[in-house]
Scaffold this motif. Structure first.
Motif, PDB file in Angstrom:
ATOM      1  N   LEU A  40       0.813  -1.219   0.000  1.00 10.41           N
ATOM      2  CA  LEU A  40       0.000   0.000   0.000  1.00 10.41           C
ATOM      3  C   LEU A  40       0.847   1.269   0.000  1.00 10.41           C
ATOM      4  O   LEU A  40       0.542   2.223  -0.713  1.00 10.41           O
ATOM      5  CB  LEU A  40      -0.952  -0.010   1.202  1.00 10.41           C
ATOM      6  N   GLN A  41       1.902   1.288   0.776  1.00 22.78           N
ATOM      7  CA  GLN A  41       2.785   2.459   0.847  1.00 22.78           C
ATOM      8  C   GLN A  41       3.307   2.814  -0.548  1.00 22.78           C
ATOM      9  O   GLN A  41       3.237   3.956  -0.966  1.00 22.78           O
ATOM     10  CB  GLN A  41       3.942   2.152   1.796  1.00 22.78           C
ATOM     11  N   LYS A  42       3.816   1.809  -1.257  1.00 20.81           N
ATOM     12  CA  LYS A  42       4.358   2.047  -2.603  1.00 20.81           C
ATOM     13  C   LYS A  42       3.250   2.441  -3.584  1.00 20.81           C
ATOM     14  O   LYS A  42       3.405   3.393  -4.344  1.00 20.81           O
ATOM     15  CB  LYS A  42       5.103   0.813  -3.114  1.00 20.81           C
ATOM     16  N   LEU A  43       2.140   1.707  -3.553  1.00 22.60           N
ATOM     17  CA  LEU A  43       1.016   2.018  -4.447  1.00 22.60           C
ATOM     18  C   LEU A  43       0.529   3.453  -4.251  1.00 22.60           C
ATOM     19  O   LEU A  43       0.334   4.189  -5.213  1.00 22.60           O
ATOM     20  CB  LEU A  43      -0.154   1.064  -4.186  1.00 22.60           C
ATOM     21  N   SER A  44       0.337   3.832  -3.008  1.00 25.05           N
ATOM     22  CA  SER A  44      -0.178   5.180  -2.742  1.00 25.05           C
ATOM     23  C   SER A  44       0.851   6.244  -3.111  1.00 25.05           C
ATOM     24  O   SER A  44       0.492   7.315  -3.576  1.00 25.05           O
ATOM     25  CB  SER A  44      -0.631   5.321  -1.290  1.00 25.05           C
ATOM     26  N   LYS A  45       2.120   5.930  -2.925  1.00 27.66           N
ATOM     27  CA  LYS A  45       3.175   6.874  -3.307  1.00 27.66           C
ATOM     28  C   LYS A  45       3.189   7.060  -4.827  1.00 27.66           C
ATOM     29  O   LYS A  45       3.307   8.180  -5.327  1.00 27.66           O
ATOM     30  CB  LYS A  45       4.528   6.366  -2.816  1.00 27.66           C
ATOM     31  N   ASP A  46       3.031   5.954  -5.559  1.00 27.67           N
ATOM     32  CA  ASP A  46       2.992   6.010  -7.025  1.00 27.67           C
ATOM     33  C   ASP A  46       1.801   6.835  -7.525  1.00 27.67           C
ATOM     34  O   ASP A  46       1.878   7.475  -8.566  1.00 27.67           O
ATOM     35  CB  ASP A  46       2.916   4.604  -7.628  1.00 27.67           C
ATOM     36  N   LYS A  47       0.702   6.795  -6.793  1.00 24.61           N
ATOM     37  CA  LYS A  47      -0.536   7.485  -7.196  1.00 24.61           C
ATOM     38  C   LYS A  47      -0.670   8.881  -6.582  1.00 24.61           C
ATOM     39  O   LYS A  47      -1.621   9.596  -6.889  1.00 24.61           O
ATOM     40  CB  LYS A  47      -1.759   6.661  -6.773  1.00 24.61           C
ATOM     41  N   HIS A  48       0.261   9.257  -5.725  1.00 21.94           N
ATOM     42  CA  HIS A  48       0.112  10.503  -4.963  1.00 21.94           C
ATOM     43  C   HIS A  48      -0.096  11.743  -5.835  1.00 21.94           C
ATOM     44  O   HIS A  48      -1.031  12.517  -5.611  1.00 21.94           O
ATOM     45  CB  HIS A  48       1.300  10.717  -4.021  1.00 21.94           C
ATOM     46  N   LYS A  49       0.755  11.914  -6.828  1.00 22.49           N
ATOM     47  CA  LYS A  49       0.653  13.101  -7.686  1.00 22.49           C
ATOM     48  C   LYS A  49      -0.691  13.117  -8.428  1.00 22.49           C
ATOM     49  O   LYS A  49      -1.373  14.143  -8.482  1.00 22.49           O
ATOM     50  CB  LYS A  49       1.818  13.142  -8.670  1.00 22.49           C
ATOM     51  N   GLU A  50      -1.068  11.981  -8.967  1.00 28.32           N
ATOM     52  CA  GLU A  50      -2.344  11.843  -9.676  1.00 28.32           C
ATOM     53  C   GLU A  50      -3.523  12.150  -8.736  1.00 28.32           C
ATOM     54  O   GLU A  50      -4.450  12.877  -9.092  1.00 28.32           O
ATOM     55  CB  GLU A  50      -2.454  10.405 -10.208  1.00 28.32           C
ATOM     56  N   ASN A  51      -3.452  11.599  -7.525  1.00 27.37           N
ATOM     57  CA  ASN A  51      -4.520  11.829  -6.543  1.00 27.37           C
ATOM     58  C   ASN A  51      -4.590  13.294  -6.116  1.00 27.37           C
ATOM     59  O   ASN A  51      -5.674  13.856  -5.992  1.00 27.37           O
ATOM     60  CB  ASN A  51      -4.326  10.943  -5.317  1.00 27.37           C
ATOM     61  N   LYS A  52      -3.447  13.889  -5.926  1.00 31.02           N
ATOM     62  CA  LYS A  52      -3.399  15.299  -5.507  1.00 31.02           C
ATOM     63  C   LYS A  52      -4.032  16.194  -6.581  1.00 31.02           C
ATOM     64  O   LYS A  52      -4.821  17.086  -6.274  1.00 31.02           O
ATOM     65  CB  LYS A  52      -1.958  15.710  -5.218  1.00 31.02           C
ATOM     66  N   THR A  53      -3.694  15.937  -7.831  1.00 28.69           N
ATOM     67  CA  THR A  53      -4.274  16.686  -8.951  1.00 28.69           C
ATOM     68  C   THR A  53      -5.785  16.489  -8.997  1.00 28.69           C
ATOM     69  O   THR A  53      -6.547  17.455  -9.145  1.00 28.69           O
ATOM     70  CB  THR A  53      -3.632  16.235 -10.289  1.00 28.69           C
ATOM     71  N   PHE A  54      -6.216  15.248  -8.831  1.00 30.01           N
ATOM     72  CA  PHE A  54      -7.646  14.929  -8.840  1.00 30.01           C
ATOM     73  C   PHE A  54      -8.374  15.697  -7.730  1.00 30.01           C
ATOM     74  O   PHE A  54      -9.407  16.324  -7.971  1.00 30.01           O
ATOM     75  CB  PHE A  54      -7.847  13.421  -8.685  1.00 30.01           C
ATOM     76  N   PHE A  55      -7.835  15.667  -6.527  1.00 33.57           N
ATOM     77  CA  PHE A  55      -8.498  16.329  -5.393  1.00 33.57           C
ATOM     78  C   PHE A  55      -8.478  17.858  -5.511  1.00 33.57           C
ATOM     79  O   PHE A  55      -9.405  18.521  -5.058  1.00 33.57           O
ATOM     80  CB  PHE A  55      -7.908  15.874  -4.066  1.00 33.57           C
ATOM     81  N   THR A  56      -7.450  18.393  -6.128  1.00 34.95           N
ATOM     82  CA  THR A  56      -7.404  19.842  -6.352  1.00 34.95           C
ATOM     83  C   THR A  56      -8.554  20.251  -7.268  1.00 34.95           C
ATOM     84  O   THR A  56      -9.266  21.230  -7.010  1.00 34.95           O
ATOM     85  CB  THR A  56      -6.044  20.253  -6.965  1.00 34.95           C
ATOM     86  N   LYS A  57      -8.761  19.472  -8.339  1.00 33.62           N
ATOM     87  CA  LYS A  57      -9.868  19.747  -9.265  1.00 33.62           C
ATOM     88  C   LYS A  57     -11.217  19.510  -8.583  1.00 33.62           C
ATOM     89  O   LYS A  57     -12.164  20.266  -8.799  1.00 33.62           O
ATOM     90  CB  LYS A  57      -9.751  18.861 -10.517  1.00 33.62           C
ATOM     91  N   LEU A  58     -11.299  18.464  -7.794  1.00 31.38           N
ATOM     92  CA  LEU A  58     -12.542  18.131  -7.096  1.00 31.38           C
ATOM     93  C   LEU A  58     -12.970  19.249  -6.146  1.00 31.38           C
ATOM     94  O   LEU A  58     -14.146  19.589  -6.061  1.00 31.38           O
ATOM     95  CB  LEU A  58     -12.372  16.818  -6.313  1.00 31.38           C
ATOM     96  N   LYS A  59     -11.986  19.820  -5.474  1.00 28.17           N
ATOM     97  CA  LYS A  59     -12.263  20.911  -4.524  1.00 28.17           C
ATOM     98  C   LYS A  59     -12.831  22.132  -5.246  1.00 28.17           C
ATOM     99  O   LYS A  59     -13.733  22.796  -4.750  1.00 28.17           O
ATOM    100  CB  LYS A  59     -10.962  21.289  -3.812  1.00 28.17           C
ATOM    101  N   LYS A  60     -12.286  22.414  -6.444  1.00 31.52           N
ATOM    102  CA  LYS A  60     -12.728  23.581  -7.203  1.00 31.52           C
ATOM    103  C   LYS A  60     -14.115  23.404  -7.792  1.00 31.52           C
ATOM    104  O   LYS A  60     -14.881  24.347  -7.901  1.00 31.52           O
ATOM    105  CB  LYS A  60     -11.727  23.877  -8.336  1.00 31.52           C
ATOM    106  N   LYS A  61     -14.423  22.178  -8.215  1.00 30.20           N
ATOM    107  CA  LYS A  61     -15.700  21.942  -8.890  1.00 30.20           C
ATOM    108  C   LYS A  61     -16.266  20.566  -8.532  1.00 30.20           C
ATOM    109  O   LYS A  61     -16.253  19.635  -9.344  1.00 30.20           O
ATOM    110  CB  LYS A  61     -15.502  22.044 -10.407  1.00 30.20           C
ATOM    111  N   PRO A  62     -16.755  20.436  -7.294  1.00 30.74           N
ATOM    112  CA  PRO A  62     -17.309  19.131  -6.899  1.00 30.74           C
ATOM    113  C   PRO A  62     -18.620  18.846  -7.629  1.00 30.74           C
ATOM    114  O   PRO A  62     -19.441  19.742  -7.810  1.00 30.74           O
ATOM    115  CB  PRO A  62     -17.551  19.287  -5.395  1.00 30.74           C
ATOM    116  N   PRO A  63     -18.816  17.603  -8.058  1.00 26.81           N
ATOM    117  CA  PRO A  63     -20.088  17.247  -8.707  1.00 26.81           C
ATOM    118  C   PRO A  63     -21.249  17.402  -7.717  1.00 26.81           C
ATOM    119  O   PRO A  63     -21.075  17.234  -6.515  1.00 26.81           O
ATOM    120  CB  PRO A  63     -19.908  15.778  -9.085  1.00 26.81           C
ATOM    121  N   LYS A  64     -22.407  17.708  -8.238  1.00 27.70           N
ATOM    122  CA  LYS A  64     -23.593  17.909  -7.388  1.00 27.70           C
ATOM    123  C   LYS A  64     -23.918  16.681  -6.538  1.00 27.70           C
ATOM    124  O   LYS A  64     -24.365  16.798  -5.417  1.00 27.70           O
ATOM    125  CB  LYS A  64     -24.803  18.262  -8.258  1.00 27.70           C
ATOM    126  N   GLN A  65     -23.699  15.519  -7.076  1.00 30.34           N
ATOM    127  CA  GLN A  65     -24.047  14.270  -6.387  1.00 30.34           C
ATOM    128  C   GLN A  65     -22.875  13.659  -5.608  1.00 30.34           C
ATOM    129  O   GLN A  65     -22.906  12.476  -5.280  1.00 30.34           O
ATOM    130  CB  GLN A  65     -24.555  13.250  -7.422  1.00 30.34           C
TER     131      GLN A  65
END
Length: 164
Positions: free
Chosen positions: A8-33
């Motif tokens: 999990l540590q390695k998997l999450s580290k590999d996905k960290h940048k992708e996840n951070k970008t996703f959450f930054t966009k999500l914060k700006k424009k969360p879907p209604k549902q």
């Protein structure tokens, strides 16, 4: 399950940048549902995931204890609040009560929690993936995917479902 936790540590580290970008966009424009989607993803995941097989959260991190948590748990042990604090907790740099050490003092060898019915709010709500206004806790979620296989899976499923 141990194999997943070990990776999990390695998997999450590999996905960290992708996840951070996703959450930054999500914060700006969360879907209604979003709250509905998160509730569904959370429930789906926890039909498959048995926390008793894992308990990685209890083994690697400690929750914050609110004053209400401290009072409730002290009462459970029939202890004075101050005695409970002295025996099990310390105050961190943010002036919050936390465990003196991890793994959690209350975690048994069988991964059962000896104070489950009176456990801290932070424990009962973990990994917070069904929380309302989910987009507001992105930094917490980024940390939780590193320790909770269910949170990791939920975030991966979110990215498939929610196109930003």
């Amino acid at each position: 399950m141990q194999h997943i936790i070990n990776n999990l540590q390695k998997l999450s580290k590999d996905k960290h940048k992708e996840n951070k970008t996703f959450f930054t966009k999500l914060k700006k424009k969360p879907p209604k549902q979003l709250d509905y989607i998160m509730q569904e993803l959370h429930e789906e995941e926890f039909k498959r995931t048995d926390c008793l097989e894992c308990a990685n959260c209890c083994k690697t991190t400690g929750p914050l204890f609110t004053d209400k948590d401290v009072d409730r748990i002290a009462k459970h042990f029939k202890m004075k609040t101050q005695k409970f604090v002295e025996q099990f907790l310390k105050v961190d740099e943010d002036n919050d009560y936390i465990l003196q050490s991890v793994p959690c003092t209350f975690l048994g060898a069988d991964n059962y929690c000896s104070i489950y019915d009176v456990r801290p709010k932070a424990c009962s709500e973990f990994p917070h993936t069904d929380r309302k206004k989910f987009q507001q806790i992105s930094s917490l979620t980024l940390k939780n995917v590193e320790i909770c296989p269910a949170a990791f899976n939920i975030v991966e499923k979110m990215k498939e479902l929610i196109k930003l």
